[in-house]
Design a protein around this motif. Sequence first.
Motif, PDB file in Angstrom:
ATOM      1  N   VAL A   1       0.806  -1.265   0.109  1.00  0.00           N
ATOM      2  CA  VAL A   1       0.000  -0.018  -0.097  1.00  0.00           C
ATOM      3  C   VAL A   1       0.985   1.312  -0.113  1.00  0.00           C
ATOM      4  O   VAL A   1       2.098   1.389   0.635  1.00  0.00           O
ATOM      5  N   GLY A   2       0.387   2.327  -0.566  1.00  0.00           N
ATOM      6  CA  GLY A   2       1.185   3.611  -0.695  1.00  0.00           C
ATOM      7  C   GLY A   2       1.128   4.313   0.640  1.00  0.00           C
ATOM      8  O   GLY A   2       0.442   3.995   1.660  1.00  0.00           O
ATOM      9  N   ALA A   3       1.503   5.216   0.999  1.00  0.00           N
ATOM     10  CA  ALA A   3       1.985   6.001   2.367  1.00  0.00           C
ATOM     11  C   ALA A   3       0.749   6.773   2.660  1.00  0.00           C
ATOM     12  O   ALA A   3       0.619   6.716   3.929  1.00  0.00           O
ATOM     13  N   ALA A   4      -0.118   6.960   1.831  1.00  0.00           N
ATOM     14  CA  ALA A   4      -1.355   7.687   2.336  1.00  0.00           C
ATOM     15  C   ALA A   4      -2.892   6.624   2.434  1.00  0.00           C
ATOM     16  O   ALA A   4      -3.572   7.292   2.671  1.00  0.00           O
ATOM     17  N   VAL A   5      -2.309   5.500   2.205  1.00  0.00           N
ATOM     18  CA  VAL A   5      -3.450   4.587   2.234  1.00  0.00           C
ATOM     19  C   VAL A   5      -3.599   4.102   3.916  1.00  0.00           C
ATOM     20  O   VAL A   5      -2.645   3.751   4.420  1.00  0.00           O
ATOM     21  N   ASP A   6      -4.853   4.286   4.402  1.00  0.00           N
ATOM     22  CA  ASP A   6      -4.885   3.994   5.927  1.00  0.00           C
ATOM     23  C   ASP A   6      -6.009   3.029   6.114  1.00  0.00           C
ATOM     24  O   ASP A   6      -5.381   2.255   7.156  1.00  0.00           O
ATOM     25  N   ARG A   7      -7.028   2.805   5.505  1.00  0.00           N
ATOM     26  CA  ARG A   7      -7.863   1.698   5.598  1.00  0.00           C
ATOM     27  C   ARG A   7      -7.556   0.244   5.361  1.00  0.00           C
ATOM     28  O   ARG A   7      -7.525  -0.701   6.189  1.00  0.00           O
ATOM     29  N   VAL A   8      -7.128   0.256   4.072  1.00  0.00           N
ATOM     30  CA  VAL A   8      -6.526  -1.004   3.520  1.00  0.00           C
ATOM     31  C   VAL A   8      -5.333  -1.546   4.081  1.00  0.00           C
ATOM     32  O   VAL A   8      -4.519  -0.663   4.104  1.00  0.00           O
ATOM     33  N   LYS A   9      -4.981  -2.750   4.379  1.00  0.00           N
ATOM     34  CA  LYS A   9      -3.972  -3.288   5.001  1.00  0.00           C
ATOM     35  C   LYS A   9      -3.360  -4.575   3.900  1.00  0.00           C
ATOM     36  O   LYS A   9      -3.860  -4.913   3.440  1.00  0.00           O
ATOM     37  N   VAL A  10      -2.139  -4.731   4.015  1.00  0.00           N
ATOM     38  CA  VAL A  10      -1.376  -5.662   3.357  1.00  0.00           C
ATOM     39  C   VAL A  10      -2.003  -6.978   3.851  1.00  0.00           C
ATOM     40  O   VAL A  10      -2.256  -7.043   5.355  1.00  0.00           O
TER      41      VAL A  10
END
Length: 379
Positions: free
Chosen positions: A68-77
């Motif tokens: 995930v990109g640095a600004a992705v908060d909700r979605v997780k690896v």
Amino acid sequence: MKALVYNGPRDVQVMDMPDARIERATDALVRITRTNICGSDLHMYEGRTDMKPGRILGHENVGEVIEVGAAVDRVKVGDMVSLPFNIGCGFCENCERGLSNYCLTTNPGLAGAAYGFADMGPYHGGQAEFLRVPYADYNCLILPRDAAEKQNDYVMLSDIFPTGYHATEMAQLRPGESVVIYGAGPVGLMAALSATIKGASLVMVVDTHKDRLALAEKIGAVAIDDSEGGGIERVMELTGGRGADCGCECVGYQCCNMHQEEVPNLTMNNLVNAVKFTGHIGCVGVFVPQDPNGKDKLQRRGQMAFDFGMFWFKGQKLGTGQCPVKGYNRFLSRLIEQDKVKPSWIVSHELPLDQAPQAYKNFDAREEGWTKVTLVPNG
């Protein structure tokens, strides 16, 4: 990565392509575990759009988030996600109104973007090992814990299940009403399933392919074989002469008559005749602004001879356009999770990605038994 690339009309090939990667801080990278061949992919496959060579096809995708990109908060690896074919930003005027199908920022100059689709932005599709997902927090539907066991069900949430449901919404189908659905392809079958979920008293599905009509009968729909004509008369017979309360167009501009000749206006004009006075029609079959390889002048300009006089005379109403998948996929996923529906009943073939070119050929030929193909790019 391995990916299915469009080279030109009826020419697709699995090739080594540059790996999909994070390009913006709001992106996610997804390892694709299921990706479907959609009937609308065939418009591009046949050269009936202005799809550019070198593009990766595939807009019905499920997979596992691996970065995930640095600004992705909700979605997780590690999340298993279903990806709506519409790519929305989440913050433009249309996305805020729930119309992610007509996002104003993801396809500059037009409204609406999608993976691997003509005229819908520069985005590669998911008939590949990996897919870049823009605005991941907005576009990813995180799936329940049973996602790995029900991938062939959850992959339908990316397009055809919500699209079939959307057809019944635009038709304003209410419990206890009757509905006639033109087209027993995957979307038409999903519309029939949706009508059943919504409590329709009578679901009629019209087509000329007996194998597809047999699938409609499995969920309690009345199959109407129009291979010798007479479909409208049968609808009238079943509805006491008044016509269906509402109707759904689930075929599009390449619909064919009983002789398998293309007649772009056939299903729309049949619906005008098969639906009652003041009834509603929901049209989710693809119609395009231009058809470069159309048979006549009207087709090439994306036009058709629509029976507007009778449509007006009967006081009918028509809803059109692509489905805003995000408006439906979350609650439809709960029906799958709770085993209320199993949309994978339409899957006829589950194949590795390297068999995709032959699968396209068979699906395009409408060979008997080729109803819905799902591809497995990663094992």
